[in-house]
Design an enzyme around this catalytic site. Structure first.
Site, short mmCIF file in Angstrom:
data_model
loop_
_atom_site.label_atom_id
_atom_site.label_comp_id
_atom_site.label_asym_id
_atom_site.label_seq_id
_atom_site.Cartn_x
_atom_site.Cartn_y
_atom_site.Cartn_z
N SER A 118 0.85 -1.14 0.08
CA SER A 118 0.05 0.03 0.01
C SER A 118 0.94 1.13 -0.12
CB SER A 118 -1.00 0.12 1.04
OG SER A 118 -0.12 0.42 2.30
N ASP A 119 0.28 2.35 -0.50
CA ASP A 119 1.00 3.60 -0.45
C ASP A 119 0.87 3.92 1.26
OD1 ASP A 119 2.23 6.10 -0.53
OD2 ASP A 119 1.02 6.66 -2.30
N TRP A 120 1.71 4.87 1.77
CA TRP A 120 1.88 4.82 3.14
C TRP A 120 0.20 5.55 3.62
CZ3 TRP A 120 5.03 2.26 1.39
CH2 TRP A 120 6.10 1.88 1.76
N ALA A 124 -2.63 4.14 2.98
CA ALA A 124 -3.51 4.05 1.82
C ALA A 124 -4.61 2.79 2.22
CB ALA A 124 -3.03 3.63 0.48
#
Length: 794
Positions: A221-223, A225
């Site tokens: 995941s993006d941080w 997300a």
């Protein structure tokens, strides 16, 4: 590999599995000693490998931005850069770099436009595949991002992108598809949603990514997300950052309740163990990488930078002859912007400025003329002294109440703390330095920071304030904290004692303290009109004026989109005034993305340098004097004015950003609108001349004979486009189908091949990929609008 992974998986109980699918820290994957799995640090990596920290004790090589990389139009160059990226990663004990960024230049207003490669899916895809192959060939994982349609920053955490399946497949997904074909070991999903579902829990993670394409790596995941515990049933394999929060105890409860299956968890763990095997984290022996000395790294980056610079106009003034007197003007001459803002930030060991690079090879005079950087900069190391040891830098002390619990010498007056161990035990931190004024006048002395902050000057409180972050973006707060300052009149050589005290915020469980602050200054400036006039006068008396204009990390940054394409402040006025007194005016544009250039036809030459990394000055000097040729070609269209841009909007309406232009972005939209840009996609000039002939097509391979007809070695990029004017389906006027870069000596000829992928002929339908029977027109030349050769392809 799969048998071994199943054996290791069988040794893990459920709590151990759950630990592995969330991060162990801000930039660290969890390990498990019981199965011999090491913890795996990872790092932001689009323009250099920062590592787990964000400050100068562990510096990084600063590389050109994504737009600069794509401007080379040469995937082979990435073989060497990939080896350097991998070497930097291993030096910092990093197992994966979070890059490249392969979203598309849908709008020139996109805040991370500089970080991405191109407006064209094929050019983006080929550069992405080369990046992945080259980094991973050296044993370090690449992580293309952000899957998918993360093409702007406004409302980036919540926006829902509405886009057709055809546009997704033909444009936005294609670079990721090629990255998977190249063997990517990790892919990052995006903050945004697509067609109603957040990307961290979107069906597109299953199909086409893991299903049709067969991606067997880790989806990270993006941080921040991941929004829900139940998202663990979906396609995201690794929830970052750690420690486990949504996927820790709450996920254990969801498993007990049967809302998430253990089979879904096992599949995620298998992928993480497969990644660990590939990067050497399971047996304690990471794969070896090529070593680079500091000089080797600098030379490589310098050469790469020259290959990325795009000369879009030249009346013959360039290259400059030895002994030419040059007035070096503009705000980017002495204070260039080498990188965009946000997570692409790194801290290099040095920066070669244009002023220094040109001074080393030509007689130079200089004044900026106008200012670009407003506000404070971190107090330069050459002006500050650590009072305790008397060497350049600052003294940083950590306090728990009135008790000092630690102290450090730092060489710069800017700190970004990510999980700093001492900070987690401190109530406040003090930065102390003696500042020596190098010029007389009114100085601004102050700080950047959030929370309870106090600045003492010569022992007397000057500012004492609780500073609030009004923007609400945690990345922006770390990299560009709010500033406060006071004015002081100082004599040249006068010293003042500066002591900055900042309260330490509450630590985030498992992450520790996240805090950024700087001790800042702003030197005295001449009155603006006087400074402007001084620059014009220097231009009048020089053989050539080189004006360096550009944007800044505040204008082009993660977290915000641009609202204008104009150069800030009076930069356009400066160029016009200089050109009026010196017809041999060369403008160097230091921006990561397109800007308006109303003076472009009134100057002798225009060179685009993007955000060029740490070797900017030396590379620029080589190009301007002809030691190297500007090797770049435009990876994105540059408009005359913002009103001409056919696809511009980045602001959602009621949380939705509709891609109503469908497959028509970039040069496709320009051609469809019939509007002429300032400079078209693929355009770029060199210092030699070329001819081409004998276009032939065999299967899907295009051959053409090219000759360097000039007097020096040069580079040219030949581009192949397809069109189908009588098509029964909606198509672009023409679209890029292949390209090749060729370098030849004076008088040399070569027959070059351009391979056309099958996908270039295909279009997406509800039933899948199809090729419309019949004849396509093939166009070959050196830009999307300079295509002298055509033939038919059945």
């Amino acid at each position: 590999m799969d048998d071994r992974i199943d054996q290791l998986l069988a040794k893990l109980d459920l709590p151990a599995k759950l630990r592995l699918i969330s991060g162990a820290g801000l930039f660290r994957l969890a390990g498990d000693p019981g199965i011999g799995l090491a913890e795996m640090p990872i790092s932001d990596g689009p323009s250099g490998v920062r590592g787990e920290s964000m400050d100068e004790p562990d510096p990084s090589v600063s590389l050109p931005s994504g737009t600069a990389v794509a401007a080379t139009w040469d995937p082979e160059l990435l073989t060497e850069i990939g080896a350097l990226i991998a070497a930097e990663a291993r030096r910092k004990d990093v197992y994966a770099v979070l890059g490249p960024t392969i979203n598309l230049h849908r709008s020139p207003l996109g805040g991370r436009h500089f970080e991405s490669f191109s407006e064209d899916p094929l050019l983006t895809a080929e550069m992405a595949a080369a990046y992945v192959r080259s980094v991973q060939a050296n044993g370090v994982g690449a992580c293309p991002k952000h899957y998918v349609a993360n093409d702007s920053e406004t409302e980036r955490f919540s926006v829902d992108v509405q886009v057709s399946d055809r546009a997704l497949r033909e444009l936005y997904l294609y670079p990721f598809e090629r990255a998977v074909e190249a063997g990517a070991w990790m892919i990052m999903d995006a903050y945004n949603g697509v067609n109603g579902a957040a990307m961290s829990d979107n069906p597109l993670l299953d199909e086409p990514l893991k299903g049709e394409w067969g991606f067997d790596g880790v989806v990270v995941s993006d941080w921040g997300a991941v929004r829900t515990t139940e998202a663990a049933s979906g396609g995201t394999d690794l929830c970052m950052p750690g420690p486990p929060m949504l996927w820790g105890e709450p996920l254990l409860a969801a498993l007990d309740a049967g809302t998430v299956s253990e089979d879904a968890i096992d599949e995620k763990v298998r992928r993480i163990l497969r990644f660990a095997t590939r990067v050497g984290a399971l047996d304690g022996t990471p794969l070896p990488t090529q070593d680079f000395t500091d000089n080797q790294a600098r030379n490589l980056v310098r050469r790469f930078t020259t290959q990325s610079m795009v000369l879009v106009r030249n009346d013959g003034t360039l290259p400059l002859s030895p002994g030419t007197t040059v007035a070096v003007l503009g705000p980017s001459a002495a204070e260039p912007r080498i990188m965009g803002g946000g997570s692409a930030t790194v801290f290099p060991t040095h920066i070669s400025t244009p002023l220094a690079g040109l001074r080393a090879v030509l007689p130079v005079t200089h004044t900026p003329g106008v200012r670009l950087i407003e506000g404070l900069i971190a107090a330069p190391t050459e002006l500050i002294t650590d009072p305790e040891i008397g060497t350049p830098g600052v003294r940083v002390r950590y306090f728990d109440g009135a008790t000092e619990i630690g102290a450090r010498h730092r060489s710069i007056a800017h700190m970004v703390l990510l999980g700093d161990e001492l900070a987690t035990r401190a109530t406040h931190i003090e930065m102390h330095a003696r500042l020596r004024a190098d010029t007389a006048g009114e100085w601004q002395l102050g700080f950047g920071g959030i929370g309870e902050v106090r600045l003492d000057i010569d022992g007397t409180p000057a500012i004492d304030e609780n500073v609030v972050d009004a923007a609400g973006d945690p990345v922006a707060a770390l990299l560009e904290p709010p500033q406060r300052s006071v004015a002081r009149i100082l004599a040249a050589g006068q010293e003042v004692d500066l002591r900055l005290t900042i309260a330490v915020p509450e630590a985030i469980p498992g992450l520790g303290v996240l805090l950024a602050f700087l001790l800042g200054i702003d030197r005295p400036q001449r009155p603006k009109d006087e400074e402007f006039a001084a620059a014009v006068e220097l231009a009048r008396t020089a053989d050539v004026a080189v004006v360096l204009v550009g944007t800044s990390e505040k204008i082009e940054s993660e977290g915000t989109d641009r609202t204008s394409l104009r150069l800030p402040d009076r930069q356009d006025d400066l160029v016009a005034a200089v050109a009026a007194v010196n017809p041999r005016t060369v403008v160097v544009v230091n921006s990561g993305a397109p800007v308006e250039m109303p003076w472009r036809e009134d100057v002798a030459a225009v060179l685009l340098t993007w955000f060029p990394g740490q070797e900017f000055g030396d590379a620029l000097a080589n190009v301007l004097t002809g030691v190297a040729e500007p090797g770049g070609r435009l990876p994105t269209t540059w408009p005359k004015t913002i009103t001409d841009v056919p696809v511009l909007h980045t602001t959602p309406a009621d949380g939705v950003l509709a891609y109503t232009e469908d497959i028509h972005i970039g040069y496709r939209a320009w051609l469809r609108a019939g509007t002429e840009p300032a400079y078209p996609f693929g355009h770029g000039l060199g210092y030699t001349t070329w001819s081409s002939s004998d276009l032939r097509v065999t299967g899907r391979t295009v051959s053409i004979t090219v000759t360097n007809t000039g007097t020096r070695t040069g580079k040219q990029v030949y581009q192949a486009y397809l069109s189908r004017p009588d098509s029964t389906i909606d198509r672009p006027v023409r679209w890029l189908a292949g390209f090749t870069a060729v370098t030849l000596g004076s008088g040399q000829s070569r027959t070059v091949d351009i391979d056309l992928p099958r996908r270039a002929f295909e279009h997406w339908t509800p039933e899948g990929w199809e090729i419309e029977p019949g004849t396509f027109t093939l166009h070959v030349g050196t830009s999307v609008t300079d295509l002298p050769h055509t033939t038919e392809v059945s």
